[in-house]
Design an enzyme around this catalytic site. Structure first.
Site, PDB file in Angstrom:
ATOM      1  N   CYS A  20      -0.641   3.522  -6.607  1.00  0.00           N
ATOM      2  CA  CYS A  20      -1.553   2.898  -5.647  1.00  0.00           C
ATOM      3  C   CYS A  20      -1.687   1.461  -6.124  1.00  0.00           C
ATOM      4  O   CYS A  20      -1.865   1.226  -7.330  1.00  0.00           O
ATOM      5  CB  CYS A  20      -2.911   3.598  -5.675  1.00  0.00           C
TER       6      CYS A  20
ATOM      7  N   CYS B 291       0.863  -1.180   0.000  1.00  0.00           N
ATOM      8  CA  CYS B 291       0.000   0.000   0.000  1.00  0.00           C
ATOM      9  C   CYS B 291       0.900   1.231   0.000  1.00  0.00           C
ATOM     10  O   CYS B 291       1.653   1.450   0.957  1.00  0.00           O
ATOM     11  CB  CYS B 291      -0.868  -0.036   1.249  1.00  0.00           C
TER      12      CYS B 291
HETATM   13  N1  DGL Z   1      -3.887   0.288  -2.116  1.00  0.00           N
HETATM   14  C1  DGL Z   1      -3.573   1.466  -1.392  1.00  0.00           C
HETATM   15  C2  DGL Z   1      -2.348   2.167  -1.961  1.00  0.00           C
HETATM   16  O1  DGL Z   1      -1.516   1.549  -2.601  1.00  0.00           O
HETATM   17  C3  DGL Z   1      -4.607   2.510  -1.092  1.00  0.00           C
HETATM   18  C4  DGL Z   1      -6.030   2.304  -1.072  1.00  0.00           C
HETATM   19  C5  DGL Z   1      -6.768   3.138  -0.046  1.00  0.00           C
HETATM   20  O2  DGL Z   1      -6.923   4.362  -0.200  1.00  0.00           O
HETATM   21  O3  DGL Z   1      -7.167   2.519   0.947  1.00  0.00           O
HETATM   22  O4  DGL Z   1      -2.163   3.336  -1.766  1.00  0.00           O
END
Ligand code: DGL
Length: 273
Positions: free
Chosen positions: A194, A72
């Site tokens: 993301c 993330c």
């Molecule tokens: N998958 C997450 C990232 O790489 C973010 C998703 C979210 O905002 O919860 O930033």
């Protein structure tokens, strides 16, 4: 064999898991998604650190994890130092791939000697990631000579989750979201900052066919492989199925679990720190 934990707010970590699983098929995978606090991109930095530290430390205290991946960008760009001071296992973070994108964009410029246009990198990420000092520093260090524009969106995160849950992608909405970048002045290189966004790569490509999409998945897989080679692994029990955990057992989480089961995960479990 190693016990590898992949952590995200939602399903985005699957894009990282796929890169890992194809290179390291025989490991024991754990996937933890914090759906109780989803989306992370809209949490304040203080809440994010408190939550991630509490969740992570208690999960690792109760499970035999050898390597943890914060799949993330939103969390990695802010909570890694706090986690690393509390844990002794290797923690691999995912941050926007600005450095490889800058390299690619410069190469494009050099190959196309007839135009004097400055290379243009687009960073598509969550509202949290685009506002982080860490992200500004990455851009300063690796892309100061290029035009960089950023777009922070939570809508796209939700769209990626819906797609994995079997819903059609609303292309008109996607075009609308990407409007600032459509046309000739748009980026030549687009960083998917993301982990949810590689799950929409085909659709994003349709909207921006001339931009090269770059994400961090492959680099993360390489980093994990190098840590395993250094001998950090060592789990005794190997389960063919991955173990899947959410933090709130909802109807939506059960639906999401169906997408995970197609990727080799077993029944959904709930972990409350
Ligand atoms: N998958 C997450 C990232 O790489 C973010 C998703 C979210 O905002 O919860 O930033």
């Amino acid at each position: 064999m190693a016990n590898i934990l992949i952590f995200d707010s939602g399903m985005g970590g699957l894009s990282v898991y796929r890169e890992l699983k194809s290179r390291l098929p025989d490991q024991q995978y754990y996937y933890l998604f914090d759906n109780a606090c989803f989306p992370y991109g809209e949490l304040s930095e203080t809440s994010l650190v408190e939550r991630a530290v509490e969740l992570f430390t208690s999960f690792i205290a109760q499970h035999p994890v050898d390597i943890a991946i914060i799949a993330c960008n939103t969390a990695s760009t802010h909570v890694l130092p706090a986690l690393r001071t509390r844990l002794t296992i290797p923690i691999v973070g995912v941050v926007p791939a600005i450095k490889p994108a800058a390299k690619y964009s410069r190469q494009q410029q050099m190959a196309n000697l007839t135009t004097s246009k400055l290379g243009h990198i687009g960073l598509l990420a969550t509202p949290g990631t685009v506002s982080r000092p860490y992200t500004a520093k990455l851009i300063d260090s690796f892309a100061a000579d290029l035009q960089v524009s950023m777009l922070g969106t939570t809508e796209l995160v939700k769209m990626a989750e819906d797609k994995l849950s079997g819903l059609p992608v609303d292309m008109a909405q996607l075009y609308k979201l990407l409007t600032p970048w459509l046309g000739e002045q748009g980026p030549d290189t687009l960083v998917l900052g993301c982990t949810h966004f590689p799950l929409l790569a085909d659709e994003i490509n349709q909207c921006m066919p001339n931009a090269k999409l770059i994400d961090s998945g492959e680099a993360i897989a390489r980093r994990v492989i190098s840590l395993l080679v250094e001998g950090k692994g060592g789990a005794e029990q190997v389960n063919q199925e991955g173990r899947l955990f959410c933090t709130h057992l909802t109807k939506k989480a059960r639906q999401q679990a169906r997408a995970f089961s197609k990727e080799g995960f077993g029944a959904l479990e709930c972990f409350i720190p």
